[in-house]
Design a protein around this motif. Structure first.
Motif, PDB file in Angstrom:
ATOM      1  N   UNK A  57      45.651  39.341  29.214  1.00  0.00           N
ATOM      2  CA  UNK A  57      44.828  39.011  30.376  1.00  0.00           C
ATOM      3  C   UNK A  57      45.546  39.271  31.695  1.00  0.00           C
ATOM      4  N   UNK A  58      46.660  39.997  31.635  1.00  0.00           N
ATOM      5  CA  UNK A  58      47.375  40.487  32.820  1.00  0.00           C
ATOM      6  C   UNK A  58      47.871  39.365  33.735  1.00  0.00           C
ATOM      7  N   UNK A  59      48.269  38.260  33.126  1.00  0.00           N
ATOM      8  CA  UNK A  59      48.821  37.154  33.918  1.00  0.00           C
ATOM      9  C   UNK A  59      50.108  37.589  34.609  1.00  0.00           C
ATOM     10  N   UNK A  60      50.913  38.428  33.947  1.00  0.00           N
ATOM     11  CA  UNK A  60      52.168  38.889  34.557  1.00  0.00           C
ATOM     12  C   UNK A  60      51.904  39.687  35.822  1.00  0.00           C
ATOM     13  N   UNK A  61      50.855  40.532  35.803  1.00  0.00           N
ATOM     14  CA  UNK A  61      50.505  41.272  37.014  1.00  0.00           C
ATOM     15  C   UNK A  61      49.960  40.330  38.086  1.00  0.00           C
ATOM     16  N   UNK A  62      49.154  39.364  37.665  1.00  0.00           N
ATOM     17  CA  UNK A  62      48.591  38.408  38.622  1.00  0.00           C
ATOM     18  C   UNK A  62      49.694  37.645  39.338  1.00  0.00           C
ATOM     19  N   UNK A  63      50.713  37.206  38.591  1.00  0.00           N
ATOM     20  CA  UNK A  63      51.818  36.468  39.206  1.00  0.00           C
ATOM     21  C   UNK A  63      52.620  37.365  40.143  1.00  0.00           C
ATOM     22  N   UNK A  64      52.846  38.627  39.733  1.00  0.00           N
ATOM     23  CA  UNK A  64      53.584  39.550  40.590  1.00  0.00           C
ATOM     24  C   UNK A  64      52.861  39.847  41.889  1.00  0.00           C
ATOM     25  N   UNK A  65      51.564  40.113  41.810  1.00  0.00           N
ATOM     26  CA  UNK A  65      50.772  40.369  43.017  1.00  0.00           C
ATOM     27  C   UNK A  65      50.685  39.117  43.871  1.00  0.00           C
ATOM     28  N   UNK A  82      55.880  27.898  44.472  1.00  0.00           N
ATOM     29  CA  UNK A  82      56.348  26.918  43.474  1.00  0.00           C
ATOM     30  C   UNK A  82      55.764  27.131  42.081  1.00  0.00           C
ATOM     31  N   UNK A  83      54.674  27.898  41.996  1.00  0.00           N
ATOM     32  CA  UNK A  83      54.047  28.171  40.697  1.00  0.00           C
ATOM     33  C   UNK A  83      54.452  29.544  40.173  1.00  0.00           C
ATOM     34  N   UNK A  84      54.302  30.581  40.977  1.00  0.00           N
ATOM     35  CA  UNK A  84      54.482  31.936  40.445  1.00  0.00           C
ATOM     36  C   UNK A  84      55.947  32.304  40.258  1.00  0.00           C
ATOM     37  N   UNK A  85      56.867  31.718  41.016  1.00  0.00           N
ATOM     38  CA  UNK A  85      58.280  32.028  40.789  1.00  0.00           C
ATOM     39  C   UNK A  85      58.741  31.572  39.403  1.00  0.00           C
ATOM     40  N   UNK A  86      58.455  30.326  38.969  1.00  0.00           N
ATOM     41  CA  UNK A  86      58.804  29.968  37.590  1.00  0.00           C
ATOM     42  C   UNK A  86      58.087  30.810  36.534  1.00  0.00           C
ATOM     43  N   UNK A  87      56.828  31.164  36.788  1.00  0.00           N
ATOM     44  CA  UNK A  87      56.088  31.985  35.822  1.00  0.00           C
ATOM     45  C   UNK A  87      56.731  33.368  35.696  1.00  0.00           C
ATOM     46  N   UNK A  88      57.051  34.000  36.820  1.00  0.00           N
ATOM     47  CA  UNK A  88      57.695  35.311  36.786  1.00  0.00           C
ATOM     48  C   UNK A  88      59.067  35.242  36.137  1.00  0.00           C
TER      49      UNK A  88
END
Length: 474
Positions: free
Chosen positions: A149-157, A171-177
């Motif tokens: 579902x392209x969550x990795x791209x969503x977090x990067x963008x 605070x959310x996307x940095x830990x996810x990435x």
């Protein structure tokens, strides 16, 4: 007339309903395990089946069996459940609602990546809490869904769009990435720029202490355990009322600055044209496979924070499901400090201001052991051991402080370290590094960021930079 009586009265009109109920339930359960297509995890076929007649609708949406067997089975076939049962969350879980929420969050990420015209609006619509739960409950099934579902791209963008949204998403996307880069090293391309290996947006967190506020302003009451016991509760309640929007905004307990430091090193190794020539004695950085047990402490700290905030609100809605263990009481602290012991390998960097470049001094190796705490008179302080090997007591300690010592070596020579872990600050690690020959001393601070290890910053506002250490055994 009950639904079952209605079923019996309509036997002649339906061969399906004429089957024994036990067999009918098996058929409905089988449909629940099916997905319409690869981009629709939610069992829409089950909803379509429930629209065929009143009795099937009753079985799918109202019969007690649905929460005992049907929807749990549908959930189990799609997502990992080890963490849910280990954390005893299944007792009160609405499996149908949770499955629907997670499937919707994944679809939101895919829509965000594909919808280039309204990205900011789509970004704010993503249910990042559901995404974080999927990620940190992974054992076997969850990670493939995130990439599908392209969550990795969503977090990067989302990181690239951060400056346009006051960086409230960091605070959310940095830990996810930081976690997903272990599965796709090319994610570092979102963190670089045309004129630098590491983008200025990420580099500022590595070297500029003042930049911390760009993230911490969006994490109110993060270190609530460090509040004085005599603090004015009314003042805290007023703060909650003033920051209600922020307090209702999800962010993990995984430290976002530590994640930024890990991503800083990962980006350098991913994008540097000749890293093994540039770094003396260079060794590869590790990548990791996630499992849900790595995040049990993160879950407990996040849950404890939510309980604390809820306790200061007029209408309390959360119940401490671990109250019998002493969790979230003044007597015990969530801790993973024992993991500091062992052999560590890592890097630290500093910035060449003349060339505006990142410099490595080569890898450092440290052996660390826990030592007794001492009071002002030099007498040892009793440090309680972990209460048991059961969840959550295996992660609770009565003493929030853990002292450690160690010896190590890097390109500048051998050194000793002495440090402290403070669980009132969500496991903040501080230590002093003393070079034996030169007598030079440097201060280090950081936090655990599992599974990567320890990440932080050394030095001070005048001179310093980020560091990352990982367990040699890993």
């Amino acid at each position: 007339m009950t639904a079952q009586h209605i079923w019996h009265s309509n036997i002649t009109s339906s061969q399906l309903l004429a089957l024994p109920k036990e067999l009918l339930l098996e058929i409905v359960s089988y449909v629940a395990l099916q997905s319409s297509h690869s981009f629709d995890l939610f069992p829409t076929s089950l909803l379509e089946l429930s629209q065929c007649c009143k009795y099937l609708h009753y079985l799918v949406h109202k019969d007690p069996w649905r929460q005992q067997a049907l929807w749990p089975r549908a959930f189990h076939s799609r997502f990992d459940t080890g963490a849910i049962y280990r954390r005893r969350l299944h007792y009160k879980m609405n499996w149908q609602a949770t499955l629907k929420r997670r499937c919707r969050a994944l679809s939101q990420c895919r829509s965000f990546v594909s919808n280039r015209t309204t990205q900011i609006a789509a970004l704010k619509a993503i249910d990042w809490e559901a995404i974080w739960d999927i990620l940190t409950e992974h054992d076997q099934c969850n990670i493939p869904h995130l990439f599908c579902y392209q969550v990795h791209f969503a977090a990067g963008i989302a990181f690239q769009l951060g400056p346009y949204c006051d960086r409230e998403i960091y605070p959310v996307v940095l830990p996810i990435l930081s976690l997903l880069v272990n599965y796709d090293f090319t994610l570092a391309r979102f963190l670089t720029s045309t004129d630098a290996i590491v983008s200025q947006e990420l580099s500022q967190f590595a070297y500029n202490f003042d930049a911390d506020a760009l993230i911490t302003q969006h994490t109110p009451l993060r270190y609530f355990n460090s509040l004085s016991s005599s603090a004015d509760q009314q003042q805290i309640r007023e703060q909650i009322q003033q920051q209600q929007h922020q307090l209702n905004t999800f962010y993990p307990a995984q430290d976002s600055l530590a994640s930024a430091f890990h991503l800083f090193f990962a980006t350098i190794f991913a994008n540097h044209p000749n890293i093994y020539q540039a770094v003396p004695g260079c060794i590869p950085i590790p990548v990791y496979t996630l499992n849900s047990k790595m995040f049990d402490v993160e879950f407990l700290r996040r849950y404890e924070r939510n309980l604390f905030i809820d306790s200061l609100c007029k209408d309390r809605s959360l119940r401490n499901i671990y109250a019998d263990s002493g969790f979230a009481s003044p007597n015990y602290f969530v801790s993973e400090a024992h993991l500091i012991e062992g052999e560590w390998i890592g890097y630290y960097t500093f910035q060449d201001l003349d060339e505006n470049d990142n410099w490595f001094d080569g890898p450092m190796r440290i052996t660390i052991k826990i030592v007794p705490l001492e009071d002002t008179s030099g007498e040892p302080i009793n440090q309680s051991s972990w209460l048991s090997q059961q969840f959550p007591t295996m992660h609770l300690k009565a003493c929030p402080l853990t002292r450690f010592e160690g010896t190590g070596v890097d390109n500048l020579g051998t050194f000793t370290i002495t440090g402290l872990i403070d669980d009132t600050e969500e496991g903040q690690v501080t230590w002093e590094k003393n070079y034996i020959d030169s007598g030079e001393t440097w201060e280090y601070s950081g936090r655990f960021a599992w599974p990567m290890g320890l990440c932080g910053r050394w030095g001070d506002e005048e001179y310093g930079g980020p560091w990352w250490m990982w367990k040699a055994s890993h």
